[in-house]
Design a protein around this motif. Structure first.
Motif, PDB file in Angstrom:
ATOM      1  N   HIS A 123      28.470  46.374  34.823  1.00 27.37           N
ATOM      2  CA  HIS A 123      28.038  45.219  34.048  1.00 27.37           C
ATOM      3  C   HIS A 123      26.680  45.505  33.411  1.00 27.37           C
ATOM      4  CE1 HIS A 123      26.334  44.263  38.135  1.00 27.37           C
ATOM      5  NE2 HIS A 123      25.265  44.186  37.379  1.00 27.37           N
ATOM      6  N   ARG A 139      30.040  50.493  42.174  1.00 28.70           N
ATOM      7  CA  ARG A 139      29.464  49.156  42.003  1.00 28.70           C
ATOM      8  C   ARG A 139      28.907  49.057  40.589  1.00 28.70           C
ATOM      9  NH1 ARG A 139      29.828  45.565  46.490  1.00 28.70           N
ATOM     10  NH2 ARG A 139      28.995  44.297  44.808  1.00 28.70           N
ATOM     11  N   GLY A 140      28.286  47.940  40.307  1.00 21.78           N
ATOM     12  CA  GLY A 140      27.760  47.747  38.952  1.00 21.78           C
ATOM     13  C   GLY A 140      28.915  47.361  38.032  1.00 21.78           C
ATOM     14  N   ARG A 163      30.174  41.332  31.724  1.00 21.94           N
ATOM     15  CA  ARG A 163      31.055  42.073  32.636  1.00 21.94           C
ATOM     16  C   ARG A 163      32.158  42.794  31.875  1.00 21.94           C
ATOM     17  NH1 ARG A 163      29.962  41.363  37.970  1.00 21.94           N
ATOM     18  NH2 ARG A 163      28.807  39.489  38.574  1.00 21.94           N
TER      19      ARG A 163
HETATM   20  P1  TYD Z   1      27.688  41.961  41.296  1.00 22.91           P
HETATM   21  O1  TYD Z   1      26.417  41.698  40.570  1.00 22.91           O
HETATM   22  O2  TYD Z   1      28.932  42.140  40.490  1.00 22.91           O
HETATM   23  O3  TYD Z   1      27.500  43.236  42.247  1.00 22.91           O
HETATM   24  P2  TYD Z   1      27.145  44.771  41.904  1.00 22.91           P
HETATM   25  O4  TYD Z   1      26.559  44.807  40.560  1.00 22.91           O
HETATM   26  O5  TYD Z   1      26.130  45.136  42.887  1.00 22.91           O
HETATM   27  O6  TYD Z   1      28.386  45.579  42.058  1.00 22.91           O
HETATM   28  O7  TYD Z   1      27.901  40.807  42.359  1.00 22.91           O
HETATM   29  C1  TYD Z   1      28.982  40.807  43.282  1.00 22.91           C
HETATM   30  C2  TYD Z   1      29.193  39.373  43.763  1.00 22.91           C
HETATM   31  O8  TYD Z   1      28.048  38.896  44.462  1.00 22.91           O
HETATM   32  C3  TYD Z   1      29.467  38.393  42.624  1.00 22.91           C
HETATM   33  O9  TYD Z   1      30.472  37.493  43.062  1.00 22.91           O
HETATM   34  C4  TYD Z   1      28.172  37.630  42.476  1.00 22.91           C
HETATM   35  C5  TYD Z   1      27.558  37.694  43.860  1.00 22.91           C
HETATM   36  N1  TYD Z   1      26.085  37.767  43.815  1.00 22.91           N
HETATM   37  C6  TYD Z   1      25.337  36.664  44.215  1.00 22.91           C
HETATM   38  O10 TYD Z   1      25.871  35.603  44.589  1.00 22.91           O
HETATM   39  N2  TYD Z   1      23.972  36.764  44.172  1.00 22.91           N
HETATM   40  C7  TYD Z   1      23.342  37.887  43.775  1.00 22.91           C
HETATM   41  O11 TYD Z   1      22.075  37.944  43.754  1.00 22.91           O
HETATM   42  C8  TYD Z   1      24.132  39.012  43.334  1.00 22.91           C
HETATM   43  C9  TYD Z   1      23.499  40.282  42.866  1.00 22.91           C
HETATM   44  C10 TYD Z   1      25.500  38.902  43.392  1.00 22.91           C
END
Ligand code: TYD
Length: 138
Positions: A52, A49-50, A124
């Protein structure tokens, strides 16, 4: 802002034979007020995950259950922190690229965040992050 600013925060732990208790107060246990809480769970083995960085967001990441590794990168230095205690949080300041992997079975990764969700706050693309982090230093 550098990976040196990203440190483990020891949260209060009230030990009790009936089960331990930890509490977090907005603005007291970290240097920001909490606007949003989200959590990762049911993470399949081998997932990452992450991937970004955030421009303005401050976060505190807690392993509520299980364990995982967080790889931090400020464009110059890198460090990896393993989280596996529900009374410790990892503070992540803005402009830090993070990858999270090595999730144990049943791991729950809770994140306390300083702002509401806003896609415009994300980098990203690593090369875009890298270009901007270096610009900020110049
Ligand atoms: P992302 O931040 O990429 O997840 P991670 O860093 O944990 O791997 O988010 C994944 C998806 O979820 C992306 O489409 C955006 C959505 N999202 C929200 O709608 N609200 C939130 O608070 C977060 C963190 C993500």
């Amino acid at each position: 802002m550098s990976v040196k600013d990203c440190e483990i925060v020891e949260l209060p732990k009230i030990c009790d034979p009936r089960g331990n208790l930890t509490f977090i107060e907005s603005g007291r246990h970290m240097g920001f007020d909490i606007r949003r809480v989200y959590y990762l769970y049911d993470v399949p083995g081998g997932s990452e995950r992450g991937g970004h960085a955030h421009k303005e967001l401050h976060q505190l990441v807690i392993a509520m259950s299980g364990s995982f590794d967080i790889h931090l990168d400020d464009g110059k230095e890198k460090k990896t922190i393993s989280l596996n205690r529900s009374y410790q949080g990892l503070y992540i300041c803005p402009m830090i690229w993070r990858d999270i992997d090595n999730f144990s079975s049943g791991a729950v990764c809770m994140v306390l965040a300083s702002e509401y969700y806003d896609e415009r706050d994300y980098y990203r693309d690593y090369s875009q992050f890298f270009a901007n982090v270096n610009k900020a230093v110049e």
